[in-house]
Write an enzyme that holds these catalytic residues in place. Structure first.
Site, PDB file in Angstrom:
ATOM      1  N   GLU A 146     -11.588  15.417 -16.718  1.00 59.28           N
ATOM      2  CA  GLU A 146     -11.682  16.116 -16.047  1.00 59.28           C
ATOM      3  C   GLU A 146     -11.379  15.189 -14.055  1.00 59.28           C
ATOM      4  O   GLU A 146     -11.625  14.811 -14.169  1.00 59.28           O
ATOM      5  CB  GLU A 146     -13.502  17.089 -15.087  1.00 59.28           C
ATOM      6  CG  GLU A 146     -13.863  17.622 -14.562  1.00 59.28           C
ATOM      7  CD  GLU A 146     -14.832  17.498 -13.678  1.00 59.28           C
ATOM      8  OE1 GLU A 146     -15.817  17.408 -14.371  1.00 59.28           O
ATOM      9  OE2 GLU A 146     -15.222  17.594 -12.611  1.00 59.28           O
ATOM     10  N   ARG A 194     -10.347  18.018  -5.391  1.00 62.19           N
ATOM     11  CA  ARG A 194     -10.550  17.028  -4.218  1.00 62.19           C
ATOM     12  C   ARG A 194      -9.908  15.750  -3.481  1.00 62.19           C
ATOM     13  O   ARG A 194     -10.783  15.617  -2.353  1.00 62.19           O
ATOM     14  CB  ARG A 194     -12.461  16.287  -4.132  1.00 62.19           C
ATOM     15  CG  ARG A 194     -13.133  16.967  -4.922  1.00 62.19           C
ATOM     16  CD  ARG A 194     -14.341  15.734  -4.931  1.00 62.19           C
ATOM     17  NE  ARG A 194     -15.133  16.600  -5.951  1.00 62.19           N
ATOM     18  CZ  ARG A 194     -16.160  16.060  -6.507  1.00 62.19           C
ATOM     19  NH1 ARG A 194     -16.260  14.317  -6.334  1.00 62.19           N
ATOM     20  NH2 ARG A 194     -16.673  16.031  -7.751  1.00 62.19           N
ATOM     21  N   LYS A 206     -23.222  22.830 -17.826  1.00 65.25           N
ATOM     22  CA  LYS A 206     -23.060  21.492 -16.756  1.00 65.25           C
ATOM     23  C   LYS A 206     -24.736  21.626 -16.056  1.00 65.25           C
ATOM     24  O   LYS A 206     -24.373  23.188 -15.809  1.00 65.25           O
ATOM     25  CB  LYS A 206     -22.071  21.596 -16.242  1.00 65.25           C
ATOM     26  CG  LYS A 206     -21.884  20.689 -14.710  1.00 65.25           C
ATOM     27  CD  LYS A 206     -20.532  20.021 -14.379  1.00 65.25           C
ATOM     28  CE  LYS A 206     -21.263  19.588 -12.322  1.00 65.25           C
ATOM     29  NZ  LYS A 206     -19.921  18.747 -12.338  1.00 65.25           N
TER      30      LYS A 206
HETATM   31  C1  3PG Z   1     -18.989  14.484  -9.225  1.00 66.24           C
HETATM   32  O1  3PG Z   1     -18.702  16.065  -9.285  1.00 66.24           O
HETATM   33  O2  3PG Z   1     -18.799  14.232  -8.558  1.00 66.24           O
HETATM   34  C2  3PG Z   1     -19.498  14.124 -10.889  1.00 66.24           C
HETATM   35  O3  3PG Z   1     -20.651  14.601 -10.639  1.00 66.24           O
HETATM   36  C3  3PG Z   1     -19.260  13.116 -11.300  1.00 66.24           C
HETATM   37  O4  3PG Z   1     -20.392  12.221 -10.622  1.00 66.24           O
HETATM   38  P1  3PG Z   1     -20.085  10.817 -10.348  1.00 66.24           P
HETATM   39  O5  3PG Z   1     -19.788   9.833  -9.431  1.00 66.24           O
HETATM   40  O6  3PG Z   1     -21.412  10.104  -9.954  1.00 66.24           O
HETATM   41  O7  3PG Z   1     -20.606   9.473 -11.623  1.00 66.24           O
END
Ligand code: 3PG
Length: 215
Positions: free
Chosen positions: A47, A51, A134
């Site tokens: 994924e 961002r 999710k």
């Molecule tokens: C996110 O959207 O950043 C994910 O949920 C990943 O989260 P994490 O960095 O806590 O694994």
């Protein structure tokens, strides 16, 4: 693509490995070696969060890596959905779910893993036909204990929890019958990416890929 087709496809992707790496890519040059390192370690579903300015180009580059199944995360608008699909994303992930995001993914034929965090949100998605969701932000919203409880009244919904999950606590989730896989960024630490230490990332991916799961 109907909601049930979307959920079937999402389940297929979630079943590829116990962990879906959640990736924030700042440098486009990292995209391909990062995908190669993760796929080599046994984590094919990736994924890429929308961002950073290079996220769409990163998806384009990673989509060419053999064995990888690259998706787009942090989908917030229908324009994000269109752009992700055009870049070659095979699936989409959203932190929550809105009617507009859902409609855009159905129209574009982009399998969506829609986000939910409460019983009402989970039920609203289930009413639309989304049986794979999710759970976000997983640790902060109640963690594995919460998902175990939700499994009693809503056993037909399966989850990919994401947010605050590490190698250490991933087994708490993966031992539940309603968890298909977990998402997490721990397999691609920023320091390793900055150093180009792809071997370290493959090692982390191997550990994650070896986690047992029961669903
Ligand atoms: C996110 O959207 O950043 C994910 O949920 C990943 O989260 P994490 O960095 O806590 O694994």
């Amino acid at each position: 693509m109907t909601p049930s087709q979307q959920s079937l496809k999402a389940a297929e992707i979630c079943r590829l490995a116990p962990v879906v790496p959640v990736l924030v890519i700042d440098d486009l040059a990292h995209a391909r070696p990062l995908a190669e390192a993760l796929v080599a370690g046994g984590l094919p579903a990736l994924e890429v969060t929308l961002r950073t300015p290079v996220a769409l180009d990163a998806i384009r580059a990673m989509a060419e890596v053999p064995g990888g199944v690259v998706g787009a995360g942090t989908l917030l608008t229908p324009a994000d959905v269109k752009a992700a699909k055009a870049a070659g994303a095979m699936f989409g992930v959203s932190p929550g779910a809105t009617d507009r995001i859902i409609a855009a993914c159905e129209d574009e034929g982009l399998p969506l893993l829609p986000g939910a965090a409460t019983a009402s949100e989970i039920m609203a998605l289930l009413e639309k036909g989304y049986t794979v969701q999710k759970f976000f932000p997983a640790e902060q919203a109640g963690g594995a204990a919460y998902l175990k409880s939700i499994g009693s009244p809503l056993p037909q919904v399966k989850f990919c929890p994401t947010g605050g999950i590490s190698l250490k606590i991933a087994p708490d989730y993966l031992s539940l019958k309603n968890i298909l896989c977990v998402g997490g960024s721990w397999v691609a630490p920023k320091e390793a990416m900055a150093k180009g230490d792809w071997a370290a990332i493959t090692t982390l991916a191997r550990e994650a890929a070896a986690l047992p799961r029961s669903a």
